[in-house]
Design an enzyme around this catalytic site. Structure first.
Site, short mmCIF file in Angstrom:
data_model
loop_
_atom_site.label_atom_id
_atom_site.label_comp_id
_atom_site.label_asym_id
_atom_site.label_seq_id
_atom_site.Cartn_x
_atom_site.Cartn_y
_atom_site.Cartn_z
N GLU A 1 -10.54 0.17 -1.62
CA GLU A 1 -10.53 1.40 -0.77
C GLU A 1 -11.15 2.56 -1.29
O GLU A 1 -11.20 2.89 -2.69
CB GLU A 1 -8.98 1.94 -0.68
CG GLU A 1 -8.45 0.99 0.42
CD GLU A 1 -6.99 1.67 0.85
OE1 GLU A 1 -7.03 2.61 1.44
OE2 GLU A 1 -5.90 0.89 0.65
N ARG A 2 -12.12 3.23 -0.52
CA ARG A 2 -12.71 4.52 -1.39
C ARG A 2 -11.76 5.48 -1.67
O ARG A 2 -10.81 6.01 -0.82
CB ARG A 2 -13.46 5.18 0.19
CG ARG A 2 -14.30 6.29 -0.02
CD ARG A 2 -15.22 6.66 1.08
NE ARG A 2 -14.13 6.99 2.18
CZ ARG A 2 -14.71 7.81 3.37
NH1 ARG A 2 -15.81 7.96 3.58
NH2 ARG A 2 -13.86 7.85 4.32
N ASN B 1 -15.09 2.09 2.47
CA ASN B 1 -14.28 1.21 2.03
C ASN B 1 -14.64 -0.22 2.18
O ASN B 1 -15.84 -0.35 3.12
CB ASN B 1 -12.73 1.21 3.31
CG ASN B 1 -12.40 2.51 3.13
OD1 ASN B 1 -11.49 2.77 2.09
ND2 ASN B 1 -12.70 3.54 4.27
N GLY C 1 -8.55 -1.23 7.03
CA GLY C 1 -9.46 -2.43 6.77
C GLY C 1 -9.22 -3.86 7.25
O GLY C 1 -10.07 -4.46 7.50
N CYS D 1 -5.22 6.00 7.89
CA CYS D 1 -4.64 5.06 7.00
C CYS D 1 -3.44 4.44 7.89
O CYS D 1 -2.61 4.88 8.39
CB CYS D 1 -3.81 5.88 5.84
SG CYS D 1 -3.30 4.44 4.70
N GLY D 2 -3.58 3.34 8.18
CA GLY D 2 -3.06 2.37 9.15
C GLY D 2 -1.68 2.14 8.45
O GLY D 2 -0.67 2.14 9.13
N ASN E 1 0.84 -1.33 -0.08
CA ASN E 1 0.24 0.00 -0.03
C ASN E 1 0.86 1.22 0.09
O ASN E 1 1.49 1.74 1.03
CB ASN E 1 -0.81 0.07 1.13
CG ASN E 1 -1.94 0.91 1.32
OD1 ASN E 1 -2.80 1.33 2.12
ND2 ASN E 1 -2.55 1.44 -0.07
N CYS F 1 -4.63 -2.85 3.21
CA CYS F 1 -5.23 -1.60 3.93
C CYS F 1 -5.03 -1.81 5.53
O CYS F 1 -5.92 -2.84 6.05
CB CYS F 1 -6.80 -1.42 3.52
SG CYS F 1 -7.60 -0.13 4.29
N GLY F 2 -4.41 -0.98 6.25
CA GLY F 2 -4.32 -1.11 7.70
C GLY F 2 -5.76 -0.93 8.48
O GLY F 2 -6.16 -1.95 9.19
N HIS G 1 -15.82 1.25 7.27
CA HIS G 1 -15.77 0.08 6.43
C HIS G 1 -17.07 -0.72 6.47
O HIS G 1 -17.71 -0.83 7.30
CB HIS G 1 -14.60 -0.82 7.22
CG HIS G 1 -13.30 0.12 7.05
ND1 HIS G 1 -12.23 -0.37 6.01
CD2 HIS G 1 -12.55 0.67 7.67
CE1 HIS G 1 -11.16 0.42 6.11
NE2 HIS G 1 -11.46 1.03 7.27
N ASN H 1 -12.17 5.44 9.96
CA ASN H 1 -12.87 5.69 8.68
C ASN H 1 -13.72 4.47 8.56
O ASN H 1 -13.70 3.63 9.18
CB ASN H 1 -11.86 5.93 7.61
CG ASN H 1 -11.05 4.63 7.75
OD1 ASN H 1 -10.86 3.72 8.17
ND2 ASN H 1 -9.95 4.64 6.73
#
Length: 287
Positions: A217-218, A199, A229, A90-91, A24, A226-227, A167, A165
């Site tokens: 991912e959105r 997401n 996610g 964002c992770g 990512n 995706c962290g 999910h 965010n």
């Protein structure tokens, strides 16, 4: 007539660092130097994100990340998706921010605090020979809603999890292909059920200690990892009682360790961060 070696005032150069967490990947700009901060302040950031993210005409990435001074923590992270939209958190990117802060000498402590639009996040760095090998992030207390049935010609159930965010987590019996993730992810992520978009995760439980996850991912589309996610999918699996409270999430780009002790405690994510290269990007502001 313009002489050779001279450029119009609309041309600037940004120093950048390309970094990735499990594939990512993002373009990072250090905004601590005053000249860079001043340049960023007058730049069309959504357009800059779109241009640098373009994998044919730009640097190529899943988005743009600004590392900025903060009044609340050691630094502030602003993240723009590949389509120019700004994300709350964002992770994978925040682990890279922690690595950069330490290895660049901006903040050489094993415990850092990074401000995001989703709130202040605590990072614990695993440092070996002055190199950050992995980062554990306190992702905050997840907000989980009861399972929802998305109605339509083909009703389908999912779990809503917010980890800074939004999910929507769907559990499948088999792992989705790239084409399926792209198709269903876009259709679900932009569905009227989610007015602001979401997401989307497609998860498959291997056993009580491992799950496989694919992500749409959105703002960026299909990504290798995706962290947030991974945290959302893990939390959903734990909430259903399908896994233990400390599991490995397998993503196409690699593995993340997710721990969530109890319902009212924060979820912790541990994974690597890698620098790829550095350079300068020529920015022509066409406004």
């Amino acid at each position: 007539m313009m002489k050779c070696g001279h450029y119009p005032n609309t041309v600037s150069y940004f120093s950048f660092i390309k970094m990735q967490g499990l594939g990512n990947d993002y373009v990072f700009i250090d905004c601590f130097p005053k000249p860079t901060a001043q340049l960023i302040a007058k730049t069309d950031l959504p357009e800059l994100a779109r241009r640098v993210s373009d994998r044919h005409f730009g640097i190529g990435s899943d988005g743009l990340v600004l590392i900025m001074p903060s009044k609340e923590g050691d630094a502030k992270m602003r993240i723009f998706n590949a389509d120019g939209s700004e994300a709350q958190m964002c992770g994978n990117a925040i682990r890279c921010v922690g690595k950069y802060l330490y290895e660049s000498g901006l903040c050489q402590r094993p415990r850092l605090f990074v401000e995001t639009l989703a709130g202040l996040r605590t990072l614990s760095l695993d440092i070996q020979s002055n190199v950050v090998r992995s980062v554990t992030v306190n992702m905050g207390v997840p907000m989980v809603q009861p399972d929802v049935l998305m109605r339509g010609s083909d009703p389908i159930g999912f779990t809503s999890v917010n980890v800074g965010n939004p999910h929507a987590v769907f559990f499948r019996e088999t792992v989705f292909t790239d084409e399926q993730v792209a198709d269903f992810g876009k259709r679900i992520g932009t569905h009227p059920h989610f007015p602001e978009g979401t997401n989307v995760e497609f998860a498959c439980v291997r056993n009580d200690q491992e799950i496989d996850v694919r992500v749409w991912e959105r703002g960026s589309g299909v990504t290798l990892a995706c962290g947030t996610g991974a945290c959302a999918a893990a939390v959903a699996a734990m909430r259903h009682g399908w896994t233990k409270r400390n599991i490995t999430v397998h993503l196409p780009g690699g593995d993340l360790s997710i721990q969530w002790e109890t319902e009212h405690e924060p979820v912790f994510m541990t994974g690597p961060a890698t620098e790829i290269f550095r350079g300068e990007y020529k920015w022509e502001d066409e406004r």
